[in-house]
Design a protein around this motif. Structure first.
Motif, PDB file in Angstrom:
ATOM      1  N   UNK A  97       0.846  -1.179   0.000  1.00 53.25           N
ATOM      2  CA  UNK A  97       0.000   0.000   0.000  1.00 53.25           C
ATOM      3  C   UNK A  97       0.886   1.235   0.000  1.00 53.25           C
ATOM      4  N   UNK A  98       0.704   2.169  -0.934  1.00 55.48           N
ATOM      5  CA  UNK A  98       1.538   3.366  -0.971  1.00 55.48           C
ATOM      6  C   UNK A  98       1.433   4.156   0.319  1.00 55.48           C
ATOM      7  N   UNK A  99       2.452   4.966   0.586  1.00 53.88           N
ATOM      8  CA  UNK A  99       2.434   5.792   1.786  1.00 53.88           C
ATOM      9  C   UNK A  99       1.246   6.727   1.746  1.00 53.88           C
ATOM     10  N   UNK A 100       0.588   6.947   2.887  1.00 54.85           N
ATOM     11  CA  UNK A 100      -0.591   7.815   2.891  1.00 54.85           C
ATOM     12  C   UNK A 100      -0.231   9.254   2.567  1.00 54.85           C
ATOM     13  N   UNK A 101      -1.210   9.977   2.032  1.00 49.79           N
ATOM     14  CA  UNK A 101      -1.008  11.386   1.770  1.00 49.79           C
ATOM     15  C   UNK A 101      -0.983  12.131   3.091  1.00 49.79           C
ATOM     16  N   UNK A 102      -0.521  13.358   3.078  1.00 53.97           N
ATOM     17  CA  UNK A 102      -0.473  14.152   4.297  1.00 53.97           C
ATOM     18  C   UNK A 102      -1.863  14.680   4.620  1.00 53.97           C
ATOM     19  N   UNK A 103      -2.070  15.017   5.889  1.00 50.86           N
ATOM     20  CA  UNK A 103      -3.360  15.541   6.301  1.00 50.86           C
ATOM     21  C   UNK A 103      -3.679  16.860   5.604  1.00 50.86           C
ATOM     22  N   UNK A 104      -2.636  17.609   5.213  1.00 53.72           N
ATOM     23  CA  UNK A 104      -2.859  18.880   4.536  1.00 53.72           C
ATOM     24  C   UNK A 104      -3.568  18.689   3.202  1.00 53.72           C
ATOM     25  N   UNK A 105      -3.450  17.500   2.607  1.00 56.35           N
ATOM     26  CA  UNK A 105      -4.063  17.237   1.307  1.00 56.35           C
ATOM     27  C   UNK A 105      -5.514  16.812   1.417  1.00 56.35           C
ATOM     28  N   UNK A 106      -6.022  16.672   2.641  1.00 53.07           N
ATOM     29  CA  UNK A 106      -7.426  16.334   2.850  1.00 53.07           C
ATOM     30  C   UNK A 106      -8.223  17.632   2.951  1.00 53.07           C
ATOM     31  N   UNK A 107      -9.132  17.849   1.997  1.00 54.97           N
ATOM     32  CA  UNK A 107      -9.903  19.084   1.943  1.00 54.97           C
ATOM     33  C   UNK A 107     -11.214  18.925   2.698  1.00 54.97           C
ATOM     34  N   UNK A 108     -11.500  19.844   3.614  1.00 61.19           N
ATOM     35  CA  UNK A 108     -12.757  19.861   4.352  1.00 61.19           C
ATOM     36  C   UNK A 108     -13.623  20.989   3.813  1.00 61.19           C
ATOM     37  N   UNK A 109     -14.837  20.662   3.402  1.00 62.41           N
ATOM     38  CA  UNK A 109     -15.685  21.660   2.754  1.00 62.41           C
ATOM     39  C   UNK A 109     -17.139  21.498   3.186  1.00 62.41           C
ATOM     40  N   UNK A 110     -17.946  22.476   2.785  1.00 62.07           N
ATOM     41  CA  UNK A 110     -19.390  22.432   2.962  1.00 62.07           C
ATOM     42  C   UNK A 110     -20.058  22.704   1.620  1.00 62.07           C
ATOM     43  N   UNK A 111     -21.262  22.165   1.450  1.00 65.56           N
ATOM     44  CA  UNK A 111     -22.064  22.546   0.293  1.00 65.56           C
ATOM     45  C   UNK A 111     -23.518  22.642   0.717  1.00 65.56           C
ATOM     46  N   UNK A 112     -24.299  23.373  -0.076  1.00 63.43           N
ATOM     47  CA  UNK A 112     -25.700  23.627   0.257  1.00 63.43           C
ATOM     48  C   UNK A 112     -26.595  22.532  -0.302  1.00 63.43           C
ATOM     49  N   UNK A 113     -27.589  22.147   0.500  1.00 67.18           N
ATOM     50  CA  UNK A 113     -28.558  21.148   0.064  1.00 67.18           C
ATOM     51  C   UNK A 113     -29.950  21.576   0.504  1.00 67.18           C
ATOM     52  N   UNK A 114     -30.898  20.701   0.392  1.00 70.83           N
ATOM     53  CA  UNK A 114     -32.278  21.007   0.748  1.00 70.83           C
ATOM     54  C   UNK A 114     -32.386  21.493   2.197  1.00 70.83           C
ATOM     55  N   UNK A 115     -33.485  22.219   2.464  1.00 69.34           N
ATOM     56  CA  UNK A 115     -33.725  22.810   3.776  1.00 69.34           C
ATOM     57  C   UNK A 115     -32.603  23.769   4.188  1.00 69.34           C
ATOM     58  N   UNK A 116     -31.971  24.361   3.159  1.00 65.68           N
ATOM     59  CA  UNK A 116     -30.845  25.280   3.367  1.00 65.68           C
ATOM     60  C   UNK A 116     -29.799  24.648   4.288  1.00 65.68           C
ATOM     61  N   UNK A 117     -29.572  23.381   4.070  1.00 65.97           N
ATOM     62  CA  UNK A 117     -28.616  22.633   4.897  1.00 65.97           C
ATOM     63  C   UNK A 117     -27.184  22.957   4.486  1.00 65.97           C
ATOM     64  N   UNK A 118     -26.314  22.907   5.456  1.00 63.49           N
ATOM     65  CA  UNK A 118     -24.873  22.987   5.226  1.00 63.49           C
ATOM     66  C   UNK A 118     -24.313  21.588   5.446  1.00 63.49           C
ATOM     67  N   UNK A 119     -23.940  20.938   4.340  1.00 68.23           N
ATOM     68  CA  UNK A 119     -23.472  19.558   4.391  1.00 68.23           C
ATOM     69  C   UNK A 119     -21.949  19.539   4.440  1.00 68.23           C
ATOM     70  N   UNK A 120     -21.423  18.901   5.460  1.00 66.63           N
ATOM     71  CA  UNK A 120     -19.975  18.807   5.645  1.00 66.63           C
ATOM     72  C   UNK A 120     -19.430  17.551   4.968  1.00 66.63           C
ATOM     73  N   UNK A 121     -18.300  17.709   4.269  1.00 67.07           N
ATOM     74  CA  UNK A 121     -17.668  16.552   3.642  1.00 67.07           C
ATOM     75  C   UNK A 121     -16.175  16.786   3.505  1.00 67.07           C
ATOM     76  N   UNK A 122     -15.444  15.704   3.302  1.00 61.68           N
ATOM     77  CA  UNK A 122     -14.007  15.789   3.056  1.00 61.68           C
ATOM     78  C   UNK A 122     -13.699  15.127   1.721  1.00 61.68           C
ATOM     79  N   UNK A 123     -12.617  15.570   1.100  1.00 59.75           N
ATOM     80  CA  UNK A 123     -12.170  15.024  -0.174  1.00 59.75           C
ATOM     81  C   UNK A 123     -10.660  14.911  -0.161  1.00 59.75           C
ATOM     82  N   UNK A 124     -10.162  13.826  -0.715  1.00 61.73           N
ATOM     83  CA  UNK A 124      -8.720  13.626  -0.830  1.00 61.73           C
ATOM     84  C   UNK A 124      -8.440  12.751  -2.038  1.00 61.73           C
ATOM     85  N   UNK A 125      -7.271  12.934  -2.642  1.00 59.34           N
ATOM     86  CA  UNK A 125      -6.895  12.148  -3.808  1.00 59.34           C
ATOM     87  C   UNK A 125      -7.323  12.817  -5.099  1.00 59.34           C
ATOM     88  N   UNK A 126      -6.507  12.648  -6.119  1.00 57.70           N
ATOM     89  CA  UNK A 126      -6.771  13.311  -7.397  1.00 57.70           C
ATOM     90  C   UNK A 126      -6.910  12.340  -8.562  1.00 57.70           C
TER      91      UNK A 126
END
Length: 339
Positions: free
Chosen positions: A75-104
């Motif tokens: 298994x390749x060495x893990x990416x650094x924590x800095x490369x994990x993006x934490x974001x929000x997006x809007x959904x129904x009921x004017x919700x703020x949905x939290x999610x993370x993304x990593x890898x390209x």
């Protein structure tokens, strides 16, 4: 599609000390070296994701026979924590949905957590999996850091924190944020939702990895099938706002007790194979969600919301994608395999 029971003793794995892989959909197939389980070529990404998850979750063995070798060398060495993006997006009921993304690069993989936690449950998994996948992990609405700001928004319709609502949320996330069919790895409730999503929207799912997936959610029948007791509750299927009489009773008798740190710790230790994983940091993050102003309403809505139209077995029967079911820690004595 038929099913038949398969005992743990019948499973031969490359990593018996980490995880039991109990079910795979069999298509045009070949044998993986060192294993008696037959895989279709299409299943490699989902199965590899399960292997990586097994390594990073580190599920203890339920057998005395364990191997001293580890697959971590491949298994390749893990990416650094800095490369994990934490974001929000809007959904129904004017919700703020939290999610993370990593890898390209690599196939997209969506991680779906269990009840009462959040995407942070995959903190150890995301950096490793991102070496070979575009990894996403999202907080379900009413859990973690995903909350509605306008539950009564008429444009969004009635809000209930149900399995169907969460399934719709995941489907929207795949469409809006991932933009292509994805593999889904779901733990506990997340596994149940992944199966429901794949059964209802097969075009959105490339394959499933089910990690201790719960085979049921909610005891309330679907709308139109409720018995007299449910009708007497006048809870309108768990939609918000919840009835004040029910809310006041649960708040007075139950709510403060179940969100005490020691109560949560005791519950987690019943389901965690590794008790050491139930640390103060995990408890703090779970308790943070219970302090949200909408937490009690969300909890009651979850209790009162109806179950899905299809049962878990019916969902499995409807699947058209590769599936890997993994259970560890001695939680299951049998499972199913596709034939």
């Amino acid at each position: 599609m038929a099913f038949k029971p398969m005992r743990l003793a019948d499973c031969h794995l490359q990593r018996p000390q980490r995880c039991f892989v109990l079910a795979l959909r069999v298509g045009p197939a070949y044998c993986q070296p060192g294993s008696s389980i037959v895989y279709s070529q299409q299943q490699c990404a989902a199965t590899h994701a399960a292997s990586n998850l097994a390594d990073t979750v580190n599920i203890p063995s339920t057998s005395g026979n364990s191997s001293s070798s580890s697959s971590s060398d491949c298994i390749p060495a893990p990416i650094t924590e800095d490369a994990v993006q934490c974001s929000y997006y809007d959904w129904k009921w004017r919700s703020k949905i939290s999610y993370v993304k990593a890898g390209t690069s690599g196939p997209p993989l969506l991680l779906c957590h269990g009840f009462g936690v959040g995407s942070y449950h995959f903190d150890r998994n995301v950096p490793v999996l991102a070496q070979q996948h575009q990894v996403y992990a999202v907080d379900l609405l009413g859990q973690g850091n995903s909350w509605p700001t306008d539950p009564s928004c008429k444009l969004s319709g009635p809000l209930r924190f149900s399995a169907d609502t969460w399934t719709e949320q995941l489907h929207h996330f795949i469409q809006d944020k991932i933009g292509q069919p994805a593999y889904i790895a779901g733990n506990s409730l997340g596994g149940f939702l992944a199966v429901n999503l794949a059964a209802r929207h097969p075009e959105a799912v490339r394959g499933l990895v089910l990690l201790n997936a719960t085979p049921f959610w909610s005891s309330r029948p679907p709308p139109g099938q409720e018995g007299l007791l449910w009708k007497l509750l006048q809870a309108d299927g768990g939609t918000l706002p919840v009835p004040q009489a029910i809310k006041g009773t649960i708040e007075r008798v139950w709510w403060d007790r179940i969100r005490q740190p020691e109560s949560i710790r005791s519950l987690l230790q019943l389901v965690y194979a590794n008790p050491a994983a139930v640390d103060d940091q995990l408890l703090t993050r779970i308790l943070e969600a219970t302090k949200h102003p909408a937490a009690l309403d969300a909890f009651i809505s979850i209790l009162l919301s109806p179950r899905t139209e299809l049962t878990f077995d019916e969902m499995l029967q409807a699947l058209k994608c590769p599936v890997c079911m993994a259970y560890g820690g001695g939680l299951m004595q049998f499972s199913y395999k596709f034939t």
